[in-house]
Design an enzyme around this catalytic site. Structure first.
Site, mmCIF file in Angstrom:
data_model
loop_
_atom_site.group_PDB
_atom_site.id
_atom_site.type_symbol
_atom_site.label_atom_id
_atom_site.label_comp_id
_atom_site.label_asym_id
_atom_site.label_seq_id
_atom_site.Cartn_x
_atom_site.Cartn_y
_atom_site.Cartn_z
ATOM 1 N N GLY A 12 0.778 -1.243 0.000
ATOM 2 C CA GLY A 12 0.000 0.000 0.000
ATOM 3 C C GLY A 12 0.805 1.286 0.000
ATOM 4 O O GLY A 12 0.289 2.329 0.415
ATOM 5 N N SER A 13 2.040 1.243 -0.510
ATOM 6 C CA SER A 13 2.821 2.487 -0.469
ATOM 7 C C SER A 13 2.252 3.543 -1.423
ATOM 8 O O SER A 13 2.302 4.736 -1.136
ATOM 9 C CB SER A 13 4.299 2.218 -0.759
ATOM 10 O OG SER A 13 4.505 1.929 -2.116
ATOM 11 N N ARG A 61 -14.208 -15.258 -11.614
ATOM 12 C CA ARG A 61 -13.901 -13.824 -11.669
ATOM 13 C C ARG A 61 -15.166 -12.970 -11.671
ATOM 14 O O ARG A 61 -15.224 -11.914 -11.051
ATOM 15 C CB ARG A 61 -13.096 -13.497 -12.934
ATOM 16 C CG ARG A 61 -11.657 -13.853 -12.846
ATOM 17 C CD ARG A 61 -10.885 -13.266 -14.028
ATOM 18 N NE ARG A 61 -9.622 -13.957 -14.190
ATOM 19 C CZ ARG A 61 -8.529 -13.743 -13.446
ATOM 20 N NH1 ARG A 61 -8.542 -12.818 -12.520
ATOM 21 N NH2 ARG A 61 -7.439 -14.430 -13.642
ATOM 22 N N ILE A 88 -6.752 -9.462 -12.117
ATOM 23 C CA ILE A 88 -7.221 -9.076 -13.446
ATOM 24 C C ILE A 88 -8.730 -8.914 -13.372
ATOM 25 O O ILE A 88 -9.429 -9.779 -12.829
ATOM 26 C CB ILE A 88 -6.833 -10.144 -14.490
ATOM 27 C CG1 ILE A 88 -5.307 -10.150 -14.641
ATOM 28 C CG2 ILE A 88 -7.503 -9.866 -15.827
ATOM 29 C CD1 ILE A 88 -4.782 -11.241 -15.553
ATOM 30 N N LEU A 89 -9.227 -7.783 -13.870
ATOM 31 C CA LEU A 89 -10.654 -7.475 -13.743
ATOM 32 C C LEU A 89 -11.400 -7.840 -15.028
ATOM 33 O O LEU A 89 -10.853 -7.715 -16.132
ATOM 34 C CB LEU A 89 -10.816 -5.984 -13.432
ATOM 35 C CG LEU A 89 -10.233 -5.584 -12.068
ATOM 36 C CD1 LEU A 89 -9.986 -4.088 -11.986
ATOM 37 C CD2 LEU A 89 -11.144 -6.060 -10.934
ATOM 38 N N HIS A 105 1.073 1.430 -13.123
ATOM 39 C CA HIS A 105 1.795 0.237 -13.581
ATOM 40 C C HIS A 105 3.291 0.547 -13.579
ATOM 41 O O HIS A 105 3.706 1.601 -14.056
ATOM 42 C CB HIS A 105 1.333 -0.148 -14.989
ATOM 43 C CG HIS A 105 1.979 -1.395 -15.481
ATOM 44 N ND1 HIS A 105 1.607 -2.649 -15.039
ATOM 45 C CD2 HIS A 105 3.010 -1.592 -16.335
ATOM 46 C CE1 HIS A 105 2.364 -3.557 -15.615
ATOM 47 N NE2 HIS A 105 3.234 -2.941 -16.402
ATOM 48 N N LEU A 140 -5.703 -5.529 -20.855
ATOM 49 C CA LEU A 140 -4.856 -5.425 -19.663
ATOM 50 C C LEU A 140 -3.645 -4.506 -19.874
ATOM 51 O O LEU A 140 -2.853 -4.713 -20.805
ATOM 52 C CB LEU A 140 -4.368 -6.828 -19.262
ATOM 53 C CG LEU A 140 -3.479 -6.876 -18.004
ATOM 54 C CD1 LEU A 140 -4.275 -6.574 -16.756
ATOM 55 C CD2 LEU A 140 -2.783 -8.214 -17.896
HETATM 56 C C1 GRF Z 1 3.614 -0.886 -7.461
HETATM 57 O O1 GRF Z 1 4.863 -1.018 -8.058
HETATM 58 C C2 GRF Z 1 2.546 -0.703 -8.500
HETATM 59 O O2 GRF Z 1 2.974 0.032 -9.604
HETATM 60 C C3 GRF Z 1 2.261 -2.119 -8.893
HETATM 61 O O3 GRF Z 1 2.324 -2.858 -7.714
HETATM 62 C C4 GRF Z 1 3.168 -2.191 -6.783
HETATM 63 C C5 GRF Z 1 2.352 -1.941 -5.563
HETATM 64 O O4 GRF Z 1 3.113 -1.369 -4.535
HETATM 65 N N1 GRF Z 1 1.009 -2.223 -9.603
HETATM 66 P P1 GRF Z 1 2.374 -0.699 -3.298
HETATM 67 O O5 GRF Z 1 1.426 -1.736 -2.722
HETATM 68 O O6 GRF Z 1 1.662 0.526 -3.777
HETATM 69 O O7 GRF Z 1 3.474 -0.367 -2.330
#
Ligand code: GRF
Length: 212
Positions: A12-13, A61, A88-89, A105, A140
């Site tokens: 969750g950064s 899904r 994947i949605l 991404h 995707l």
């Molecule tokens: C990030 O590198 C994001 O781009 C990718 O997954 C990672 C998630 O990191 N989709 P965080 O959970 O936000 O720290």
């Protein structure tokens, strides 16, 4: 004020970067497909409502996405933000949120869709790598691009060092993109292309820092 819902799967950064950015929107909820996602505790510390819906509890899904959409829609979001959401949605889910679903991404799309982007970039020997914030479409990691950051790749980089350099930029471009969307400065037009309002803003849709 616009309302956003953030979806996560892990640490969750990126979500935390959004929470700390004092964005002009209300974060209505953070939802994870994993109950033990570290990001959920961070969201709770910020006083944000959280929920966990495990994809493992559903037969397919479609059923998972329907339950997820139901939980999201309880919060009436203007924007749904995928911040490290690793599922994947379905096209049905994506189309339901057309024009108001974005993703971050860790590559310069359209290169390196999918997973292990840093490993693959190093293997190929690319000299420029980075991250992308884009609208989500059923294809995707191929939706219309809002903002990118490009970082240099060093000869001695490992996936870890490269990932850290890219992540620092993710934490810059993601809040910027959400700010633009919340202020109504960026939108998806009828042709499916990203429109921005100001010339000044167009000049900042690419961030390209050098090495420290
Ligand atoms: C990030 O590198 C994001 O781009 C990718 O997954 C990672 C998630 O990191 N989709 P965080 O959970 O936000 O720290």
């Amino acid at each position: 004020m616009k309302r956003i819902v953030i979806l996560i799967s892990g640490r969750g950064s990126n979500m935390e970067a959004l929470l700390k950015a004092r964005l002009p929107c209300e974060v209505a909820a953070v939802i994870s497909n994993k109950a033990d996602a570290a990001g959920l505790a961070i969201a709770q510390q910020h006083g944000i409502a959280t929920a966990a819906i495990s994809h493992k509890d559903f037969a397919n899904r479609e059923a998972f996405d329907a339950a997820l959409a139901q939980e999201i829609d309880r919060h009436h979001p203007d924007l749904v933000v995928l911040a490290g959401f690793m599922r994947i949605l379905t096209a049905g889910f994506v189309n339901h949120y057309a024009g108001r679903l974005i993703n971050i991404h860790p590559s310069l799309l359209p290169a390196y869709t999918g997973v292990d982007t840093h490993e693959r970039a190093l293997q190929d020997g690319v000299k420029i790598h980075g991250c992308t914030v884009h609208f989500v479409t059923p294809d995707l990691d191929h939706g219309p691009i809002i903002i990118q950051a490009a970082v240099p790749v060093r000869q001695d980089d490992t996936p870890e060092t490269l990932s850290a350099r890219v992540l620092r930029e993710e934490h810059r471009v993601f809040p910027q993109a959400v700010r633009w969307l919340c202020n109504g400065n960026v939108r998806l037009n009828a042709q499916g292309r990203v429109e921005t309002d100001s010339l000044e803003q167009r000049g900042t849709t690419l961030i390209s820092p050098g090495l420290d």
